[in-house]
Design a protein around this motif. Sequence first.
Motif, PDB file in Angstrom:
ATOM      1  N   TRP A 130      25.715 -13.605  30.220  1.00  0.00           N
ATOM      2  CA  TRP A 130      24.609 -14.435  30.654  1.00  0.00           C
ATOM      3  C   TRP A 130      24.160 -15.346  29.522  1.00  0.00           C
ATOM      4  O   TRP A 130      24.279 -15.006  28.346  1.00  0.00           O
ATOM      5  CB  TRP A 130      23.438 -13.566  31.119  1.00  0.00           C
ATOM      6  CG  TRP A 130      23.811 -12.662  32.261  1.00  0.00           C
ATOM      7  CD1 TRP A 130      24.559 -11.524  32.187  1.00  0.00           C
ATOM      8  CD2 TRP A 130      23.493 -12.851  33.634  1.00  0.00           C
ATOM      9  NE1 TRP A 130      24.735 -10.977  33.434  1.00  0.00           N
ATOM     10  CE2 TRP A 130      24.079 -11.771  34.345  1.00  0.00           C
ATOM     11  CE3 TRP A 130      22.771 -13.815  34.340  1.00  0.00           C
ATOM     12  CZ2 TRP A 130      23.958 -11.644  35.724  1.00  0.00           C
ATOM     13  CZ3 TRP A 130      22.648 -13.679  35.712  1.00  0.00           C
ATOM     14  CH2 TRP A 130      23.241 -12.608  36.392  1.00  0.00           C
ATOM     15  N   THR A 131      23.645 -16.514  29.883  1.00  0.00           N
ATOM     16  CA  THR A 131      23.120 -17.442  28.880  1.00  0.00           C
ATOM     17  C   THR A 131      21.645 -17.722  29.179  1.00  0.00           C
ATOM     18  O   THR A 131      21.242 -17.815  30.338  1.00  0.00           O
ATOM     19  CB  THR A 131      23.888 -18.775  28.874  1.00  0.00           C
ATOM     20  OG1 THR A 131      23.889 -19.340  30.198  1.00  0.00           O
ATOM     21  CG2 THR A 131      25.325 -18.559  28.417  1.00  0.00           C
ATOM     22  N   GLY A 132      20.886 -17.846  28.094  1.00  0.00           N
ATOM     23  CA  GLY A 132      19.457 -18.076  28.247  1.00  0.00           C
ATOM     24  C   GLY A 132      19.131 -19.534  28.530  1.00  0.00           C
ATOM     25  O   GLY A 132      19.815 -20.447  28.092  1.00  0.00           O
ATOM     26  N   VAL A 133      18.068 -19.733  29.297  1.00  0.00           N
ATOM     27  CA  VAL A 133      17.551 -21.056  29.617  1.00  0.00           C
ATOM     28  C   VAL A 133      16.090 -21.086  29.178  1.00  0.00           C
ATOM     29  O   VAL A 133      15.336 -20.132  29.421  1.00  0.00           O
ATOM     30  CB  VAL A 133      17.668 -21.360  31.129  1.00  0.00           C
ATOM     31  CG1 VAL A 133      17.037 -22.705  31.456  1.00  0.00           C
ATOM     32  CG2 VAL A 133      19.118 -21.303  31.580  1.00  0.00           C
ATOM     33  N   SER A 134      15.658 -22.165  28.524  1.00  0.00           N
ATOM     34  CA  SER A 134      14.290 -22.284  28.035  1.00  0.00           C
ATOM     35  C   SER A 134      13.286 -21.931  29.142  1.00  0.00           C
ATOM     36  O   SER A 134      13.468 -22.367  30.293  1.00  0.00           O
ATOM     37  CB  SER A 134      14.019 -23.711  27.551  1.00  0.00           C
ATOM     38  OG  SER A 134      12.700 -23.846  27.094  1.00  0.00           O
ATOM     39  N   PRO A 135      12.303 -21.066  28.860  1.00  0.00           N
ATOM     40  CA  PRO A 135      11.772 -20.699  27.541  1.00  0.00           C
ATOM     41  C   PRO A 135      12.468 -19.552  26.824  1.00  0.00           C
ATOM     42  O   PRO A 135      12.016 -19.140  25.754  1.00  0.00           O
ATOM     43  CB  PRO A 135      10.333 -20.322  27.859  1.00  0.00           C
ATOM     44  CG  PRO A 135      10.412 -19.727  29.232  1.00  0.00           C
ATOM     45  CD  PRO A 135      11.436 -20.563  29.947  1.00  0.00           C
ATOM     46  N   VAL A 181      18.714 -15.665  36.604  1.00  0.00           N
ATOM     47  CA  VAL A 181      17.565 -14.842  36.217  1.00  0.00           C
ATOM     48  C   VAL A 181      16.317 -15.722  36.308  1.00  0.00           C
ATOM     49  O   VAL A 181      16.285 -16.826  35.749  1.00  0.00           O
ATOM     50  CB  VAL A 181      17.712 -14.290  34.786  1.00  0.00           C
ATOM     51  CG1 VAL A 181      16.542 -13.364  34.459  1.00  0.00           C
ATOM     52  CG2 VAL A 181      19.034 -13.555  34.630  1.00  0.00           C
ATOM     53  N   SER A 182      15.318 -15.258  37.018  1.00  0.00           N
ATOM     54  CA  SER A 182      14.081 -16.018  37.208  1.00  0.00           C
ATOM     55  C   SER A 182      12.894 -15.214  36.708  1.00  0.00           C
ATOM     56  O   SER A 182      12.882 -13.984  36.772  1.00  0.00           O
ATOM     57  CB  SER A 182      13.881 -16.360  38.688  1.00  0.00           C
ATOM     58  OG  SER A 182      14.955 -17.139  39.185  1.00  0.00           O
ATOM     59  N   ALA A 183      11.898 -15.913  36.210  1.00  0.00           N
ATOM     60  CA  ALA A 183      10.650 -15.299  35.774  1.00  0.00           C
ATOM     61  C   ALA A 183       9.492 -15.955  36.510  1.00  0.00           C
ATOM     62  O   ALA A 183       9.438 -17.182  36.609  1.00  0.00           O
ATOM     63  CB  ALA A 183      10.471 -15.442  34.263  1.00  0.00           C
ATOM     64  N   THR A 184       8.584 -15.158  37.031  1.00  0.00           N
ATOM     65  CA  THR A 184       7.434 -15.663  37.780  1.00  0.00           C
ATOM     66  C   THR A 184       6.155 -15.418  37.000  1.00  0.00           C
ATOM     67  O   THR A 184       5.919 -14.315  36.489  1.00  0.00           O
ATOM     68  CB  THR A 184       7.338 -14.977  39.159  1.00  0.00           C
ATOM     69  OG1 THR A 184       8.516 -15.274  39.920  1.00  0.00           O
ATOM     70  CG2 THR A 184       6.116 -15.473  39.923  1.00  0.00           C
ATOM     71  N   TYR A 185       5.326 -16.460  36.925  1.00  0.00           N
ATOM     72  CA  TYR A 185       4.054 -16.393  36.212  1.00  0.00           C
ATOM     73  C   TYR A 185       2.925 -16.681  37.196  1.00  0.00           C
ATOM     74  O   TYR A 185       3.080 -17.498  38.112  1.00  0.00           O
ATOM     75  CB  TYR A 185       4.008 -17.410  35.071  1.00  0.00           C
ATOM     76  CG  TYR A 185       4.989 -17.127  33.958  1.00  0.00           C
ATOM     77  CD1 TYR A 185       4.588 -16.452  32.808  1.00  0.00           C
ATOM     78  CD2 TYR A 185       6.322 -17.537  34.055  1.00  0.00           C
ATOM     79  CE1 TYR A 185       5.487 -16.188  31.775  1.00  0.00           C
ATOM     80  CE2 TYR A 185       7.227 -17.272  33.038  1.00  0.00           C
ATOM     81  CZ  TYR A 185       6.805 -16.604  31.904  1.00  0.00           C
ATOM     82  OH  TYR A 185       7.696 -16.339  30.890  1.00  0.00           O
ATOM     83  N   ARG A 186       1.797 -16.011  36.971  1.00  0.00           N
ATOM     84  CA  ARG A 186       0.639 -16.203  37.842  1.00  0.00           C
ATOM     85  C   ARG A 186      -0.453 -16.960  37.099  1.00  0.00           C
ATOM     86  O   ARG A 186      -0.840 -16.595  35.987  1.00  0.00           O
ATOM     87  CB  ARG A 186       0.082 -14.865  38.320  1.00  0.00           C
ATOM     88  CG  ARG A 186      -1.125 -14.980  39.250  1.00  0.00           C
ATOM     89  CD  ARG A 186      -1.419 -13.645  39.914  1.00  0.00           C
ATOM     90  NE  ARG A 186      -1.618 -12.597  38.935  1.00  0.00           N
ATOM     91  CZ  ARG A 186      -2.777 -12.340  38.318  1.00  0.00           C
ATOM     92  NH1 ARG A 186      -3.828 -13.100  38.577  1.00  0.00           N
ATOM     93  NH2 ARG A 186      -2.881 -11.359  37.458  1.00  0.00           N
ATOM     94  N   GLY A 199      17.754 -17.839  32.995  1.00  0.00           N
ATOM     95  CA  GLY A 199      19.093 -17.406  32.601  1.00  0.00           C
ATOM     96  C   GLY A 199      20.105 -17.623  33.707  1.00  0.00           C
ATOM     97  O   GLY A 199      19.748 -17.637  34.886  1.00  0.00           O
ATOM     98  N   THR A 200      21.352 -17.814  33.319  1.00  0.00           N
ATOM     99  CA  THR A 200      22.428 -18.002  34.309  1.00  0.00           C
ATOM    100  C   THR A 200      23.619 -17.115  33.976  1.00  0.00           C
ATOM    101  O   THR A 200      23.886 -16.788  32.812  1.00  0.00           O
ATOM    102  CB  THR A 200      22.889 -19.468  34.359  1.00  0.00           C
ATOM    103  OG1 THR A 200      23.349 -19.857  33.053  1.00  0.00           O
ATOM    104  CG2 THR A 200      21.751 -20.381  34.779  1.00  0.00           C
ATOM    105  N   ARG A 201      24.353 -16.709  35.010  1.00  0.00           N
ATOM    106  CA  ARG A 201      25.521 -15.847  34.855  1.00  0.00           C
ATOM    107  C   ARG A 201      26.772 -16.685  34.601  1.00  0.00           C
ATOM    108  O   ARG A 201      26.956 -17.740  35.211  1.00  0.00           O
ATOM    109  CB  ARG A 201      25.709 -15.001  36.118  1.00  0.00           C
ATOM    110  CG  ARG A 201      26.835 -13.981  36.030  1.00  0.00           C
ATOM    111  CD  ARG A 201      26.894 -13.127  37.287  1.00  0.00           C
ATOM    112  NE  ARG A 201      27.188 -13.914  38.474  1.00  0.00           N
ATOM    113  CZ  ARG A 201      27.207 -13.436  39.708  1.00  0.00           C
ATOM    114  NH1 ARG A 201      26.901 -12.155  39.920  1.00  0.00           N
ATOM    115  NH2 ARG A 201      27.487 -14.221  40.741  1.00  0.00           N
TER     116      ARG A 201
END
Length: 344
Positions: A130-135, A181-186, A199-201
Amino acid sequence: MSTAQKTLIEAVQRIALNPEALASRLGELQKRGVIDGIKTTLGGYNELQDDCCTEGDGTPKTPDENEPIDEDAPAEVPEVGDEDGDGETDWFNCETEEPITFTPGGFPRPETCKECTEVPDDTWQAGFYWTGVSPVPSGQYASPAQICAVVPQQYPVGQDQDGDILGSITQCGTFINLGQVSATYRNAESGAQVTYLVGTRQGCGNDPENWPSSFCALTEPPMIDDCSDWESDNTTSYTLANGCIVASTCDPDASPAAQACNECITICNAEGQERRVCAIGNGQWILYDPSGQFKGGRYDATGKRLEILDKGETGGYLPSEQVPEDSGGYDGGTIGGGDGWVWS
């Protein structure tokens, strides 16, 4: 009551001008935590303390189930919020309108983020990295779990006239797309949820000599620390700790302000009623109605009422109400210990 006990009580009462004066003086000592339980020691009870919530002999009524706090403070309050046991809280933060619960005896679930154990990474997939995507920092990762471990706990979710509005993370993983890969913020102000790709596979291919990542050589899941936050339930859970009203750092629904040391929190219900829950030290807290319509109470950490408070009154128990002159002030307490006093 024995003759000896009665004689002793009458003698003590004669020391004061009248029973009401004695009760007042004993009350002042009781506020200092010196004589809790004096009624048991002397025998009998003080009929001046009787109200809706006693049996008529000074003994608190024992409810069959948690009583609501929307009237006079009940004799037992093991939890504020879900008094009716339906799984949904009836109280919320008056300013943010976020649902809240308060359990003085401790959080309703273990603080898993502070009790890490090593477990196999169940998000790892053979043949992929997997590779990271900002942030998230750019680079290669073995799994979505490794990406989520470095995702910022707070991230901008909008802007206002003062700049960025920070949101707190509520979930991270491959819950939208198995290859992302997703991140959710409130958003703490509006409650709106914002989701970012973090992130992406990437496929490893079939040629070991030309694998693009060292993670492609893995044949079994790597071990990771399991110290995850709680699952979001859209409710901020408070407890009593170190002289503070505080939310857990494991609670994704809790704001930084909630996780800090609070002397008091102000809560409201759908009917517009308001209550104040305040820590007063020595493992105790008070519940009162700032509107002055209903009586309040002083409680221990189990939620047992120790004293009835007059309508709208704090009983003088709040540390911030007891700041001596030229003392340097009161900072609201500290989570790490101490009583919150700042001397100068």
